[in-house]
Motif scaffolding. Structure first.
Motif, PDB file in Angstrom:
ATOM      1  N   PRO A 231      -5.932  -3.047  -7.533  1.00 29.38           N
ATOM      2  CA  PRO A 231      -5.935  -4.468  -7.920  1.00 29.38           C
ATOM      3  C   PRO A 231      -5.931  -5.415  -6.723  1.00 29.38           C
ATOM      4  CG  PRO A 231      -4.326  -3.237  -9.210  1.00 29.38           C
ATOM      5  CD  PRO A 231      -4.786  -2.335  -8.118  1.00 29.38           C
ATOM      6  N   LEU A 232      -5.213  -5.023  -5.668  1.00 27.57           N
ATOM      7  CA  LEU A 232      -5.170  -5.864  -4.467  1.00 27.57           C
ATOM      8  C   LEU A 232      -6.548  -5.974  -3.827  1.00 27.57           C
ATOM      9  CD1 LEU A 232      -2.981  -7.408  -2.915  1.00 27.57           C
ATOM     10  CD2 LEU A 232      -2.678  -5.387  -1.472  1.00 27.57           C
TER      11      LEU A 232
ATOM     12  N   CYS B 291      -2.198   2.428  -7.575  1.00 27.94           N
ATOM     13  CA  CYS B 291      -2.018   1.347  -8.543  1.00 27.94           C
ATOM     14  C   CYS B 291      -1.751   0.015  -7.860  1.00 27.94           C
ATOM     15  CB  CYS B 291      -0.872   1.680  -9.500  1.00 27.94           C
ATOM     16  SG  CYS B 291      -1.245   3.002 -10.673  1.00 27.94           S
ATOM     17  N   ILE B 292      -1.150   0.042  -6.674  1.00 22.66           N
ATOM     18  CA  ILE B 292      -0.952  -1.187  -5.901  1.00 22.66           C
ATOM     19  C   ILE B 292      -2.245  -1.593  -5.200  1.00 22.66           C
ATOM     20  CG2 ILE B 292       0.219  -2.163  -3.879  1.00 22.66           C
ATOM     21  CD1 ILE B 292       2.647  -0.439  -4.605  1.00 22.66           C
TER      22      ILE B 292
ATOM     23  N   MET C 297       4.540  -3.335   0.785  1.00 22.28           N
ATOM     24  CA  MET C 297       3.143  -2.906   0.718  1.00 22.28           C
ATOM     25  C   MET C 297       2.935  -1.607   1.504  1.00 22.28           C
ATOM     26  SD  MET C 297       1.012  -4.883  -1.052  1.00 22.28           S
ATOM     27  CE  MET C 297       2.202  -4.997  -2.368  1.00 22.28           C
TER      28      MET C 297
ATOM     29  N   SER D  72       0.195  -6.224  -8.513  1.00 22.82           N
ATOM     30  CA  SER D  72       0.394  -5.329  -7.369  1.00 22.82           C
ATOM     31  C   SER D  72       1.745  -5.574  -6.706  1.00 22.82           C
ATOM     32  CB  SER D  72      -0.728  -5.518  -6.344  1.00 22.82           C
ATOM     33  OG  SER D  72      -1.946  -5.031  -6.825  1.00 22.82           O
TER      34      SER D  72
ATOM     35  N   SER E 135     -13.437  -0.230  -6.218  1.00 19.13           N
ATOM     36  CA  SER E 135     -12.910  -1.599  -6.232  1.00 19.13           C
ATOM     37  C   SER E 135     -14.037  -2.620  -6.332  1.00 19.13           C
ATOM     38  CB  SER E 135     -12.084  -1.859  -4.971  1.00 19.13           C
ATOM     39  OG  SER E 135     -11.007  -0.951  -4.875  1.00 19.13           O
TER      40      SER E 135
END
Length: 550
Positions: free
Chosen positions: A146-147, A142-143, A272, A429, A410
């Motif tokens: 989007p990153l 989930c982090i 991160m 994120s 992505s």
């Protein structure tokens, strides 16, 4: 206030005479980078050599590579633009990002001492079981996704500006082409290979930013005061340029909104997943501390040069011209490189080529690092030993397939939403990392009563709160730069949820572990020196006898 952006035509930053040479040099650089990475790829099937380079990276080298992890294309193209357009608010974001490594320094030694390098393994410090590992993998994905979307989009915008075609179609084509190249890179990369590229990227980026800053300063007779005065005069709001609140998403939210942004940027950047993997590659705890010391110094210099570049872009180019091409100012570095030297000079072409190469290096390494960390989590936490037996292939193969799948997903999502402003996904994120990772690691290291139930409440509760508050925030609807500006369902007044989600995650972790009114298990693991799990490097059979059941 709402920033009014001027309307100008599509810029021709390079000029027809130099365009061929610049693009050819850029393509040669891309080819050399890919060739170099293929030669650095590890041919050994030992998972630990792939994941953490056998924990053999020298401290200084690993520290330079760790600093390289902080140099992403989003920071390179967005922060100078944010400073050029919004002044004080952009500088504040840069300072918050620089402070993040200080927060990470507080937990890095403990993370390295566990000999674990995925969130699932770190979440298992208090209680073993597939549930905790799955929670770690879910948060990592989930982090990461989007990153990755934001990084790929920024790379596509930069490449489109390079060829003088900042249209939506050109940006999509550039994003897809760069995405395919990066997928090839990430598919063969390992931590050792990416470390070499990161270590080379750092001096190249610092030298390029320093060159642009000095060339801009030369135009103002080497006077920083004159440069800053020109930046204010050419901004969209000279009277408010050095005051907080000019950035649209901070307007009207006051001190609470600013505090929430600070929490998210500082804690989120520090937590991160690819940073956790990087510190695990150190030889031992003292080496990890030394690596972080090197990284802090280089990262501080990077942000100082980035701030200078932002002010230089505002002074030389002007906020109106930068904002007319992209409302977030992502073309500021290339605009500055094209304006600090005479139009037809060889030095101008060289400088623009350097900026393009730096941007590509930043996209390449940032996407590869984030993808690699997410793929390691999928391999270790979701598939693991049982999954490997069930599907009949080894961990290295699962890792490569996961990397390609993550890049493909992505890239597909990025092209599908190219018409929409997705920059809020970066804040999302960071919010997830600040709300789900930071509280979980603090409790795991410092509270012996933290158990499996508390961890699951914290992780999934923090994930739910972040998602719901982000969907109900001005970042998604009701404002000019929202994902859906014509809709208005923003029930939560802050742009980022950190002010609520981080305390809520701590509270949920405490409620799940303490269980008020309910008797808890008498045996807990100690807060320091947790028992390693069987899947962790260096684990011994029978090492999980004291696991706390949830």
């Amino acid at each position: 206030m709402t920033t009014q952006l001027l309307s100008v035509g599509s810029p021709d930053l390079i000029g027809t005479d130099a365009r061929g040479a610049v693009i050819s040099s850029f393509l040669v650089f891309i080819g050399l980078c890919l060739l170099w990475v293929f030669t650095l790829a590890t041919q050994d099937d030992d998972p630990e050599l792939l994941y953490v380079a056998g924990r053999s990276l020298p401290p200084v080298f690993n520290g330079v590579a760790m600093a390289g992890e902080q140099i992403t294309v989003v920071l390179l193209v967005s922060l100078p633009g944010a400073i050029a357009l919004f002044g004080y608010d952009g500088v504040s974001t840069a300072v918050d990002s620089a402070l993040a490594l200080g927060v990470f320094l507080l937990l890095a030694s403990r993370i390295r001492a566990t000999r674990r390098y995925t969130l699932g393994e770190l979440f298992s410090l208090r209680a073993e079981g597939p549930g905790t590992r799955i929670a770690g993998a879910v948060v990592t994905l989930c982090i990461a996704v989007p990153l990755l979307m934001v990084q790929l989009r920024a790379g596509g915008i930069t490449a489109a500006l390079l060829i003088g075609m900042p249209t939506e179609r050109a940006q999509v084509v550039c994003t897809v082409l760069m995405g395919f190249l990066i997928t090839c890179f990430a598919g063969v990369a390992d931590l050792r290979g990416t470390s070499f590229v990161q270590a080379v990227k750092v001096p190249v980026v610092l030298a390029t930013l320093a060159a642009m800053s000095l060339l801009a300063l030369r135009l103002f007779d080497w006077s920083p005061g004159s440069l800053l005065a020109a930046a204010m005069d050419k901004s969209m709001s000279p009277d408010e340029y050095l005051s907080p609140g000019l950035w649209t998403h901070t307007a009207g939210f006051g001190t609470l909104g600013t505090l929430s942004d600070h929490i998210v940027v500082i804690l989120g950047t520090a937590m991160m997943p690819h940073l956790l993997l990087r510190v695990s590659a150190s030889r031992d705890v003292p080496a990890a501390r030394r690596s972080l010391s090197v990284a802090v110094g280089l990262t501080g210099l990077f942000y100082l040069l980035l701030i200078t570049t932002g002010f230089a872009a505002a002074a030389v180019v002007g906020g109106g011209r930068i904002g007319a091409v992209d409302a977030k100012g992502q073309g500021a570095p290339i605009f500055l490189a094209s304006a600090v030297l005479p139009q037809h000079s060889t030095g101008r072409s060289v400088l623009i080529t350097l900026v393009a190469c730096v941007a590509f290096l930043a996209v390449l390494t940032a996407v590869a690092s984030v993808t690699f960390a997410a793929a390691v989590s999928v391999t270790r936490d979701l598939v693991g030993r049982r999954g490997r037996t069930r599907i009949g292939i080894g961990e290295p193969t699962v890792l490569r397939l996961s990397v390609v799948a993550l890049c493909a997903v992505s890239l597909l999502l990025t092209t599908a939403v190219h018409r929409y402003p997705i920059e809020f996904l970066l804040a999302f994120s960071l919010s997830l990392a600040a709300s789900c990772v930071f509280p979980a690691l603090v409790y795991s290291f410092l509270w012996s009563g933290f158990d499996r139930r508390g961890l699951l409440w914290l992780v999934y509760g923090g994930l739910s709160v972040c998602t719901l508050l982000t969907l109900a925030s001005p970042a998604v609807s009701g404002t000019r730069y929202a994902l859906l500006p014509e809709q208005d369902f923003n029930l939560f007044p802050l742009h980022t949820p950190g002010l609520v989600s981080v305390p809520a995650a701590f509270l949920l972790g405490w409620l799940g572990s303490a269980r008020p009114g309910e008797r808890t298990a008498p045996h807990r693991r100690s807060a320091w020196g947790p028992t390693p799990d069987r899947g962790a490097p260096g684990a011994r059979v029978g090492s999980d006898k004291n696991v706390v059941s949830g």
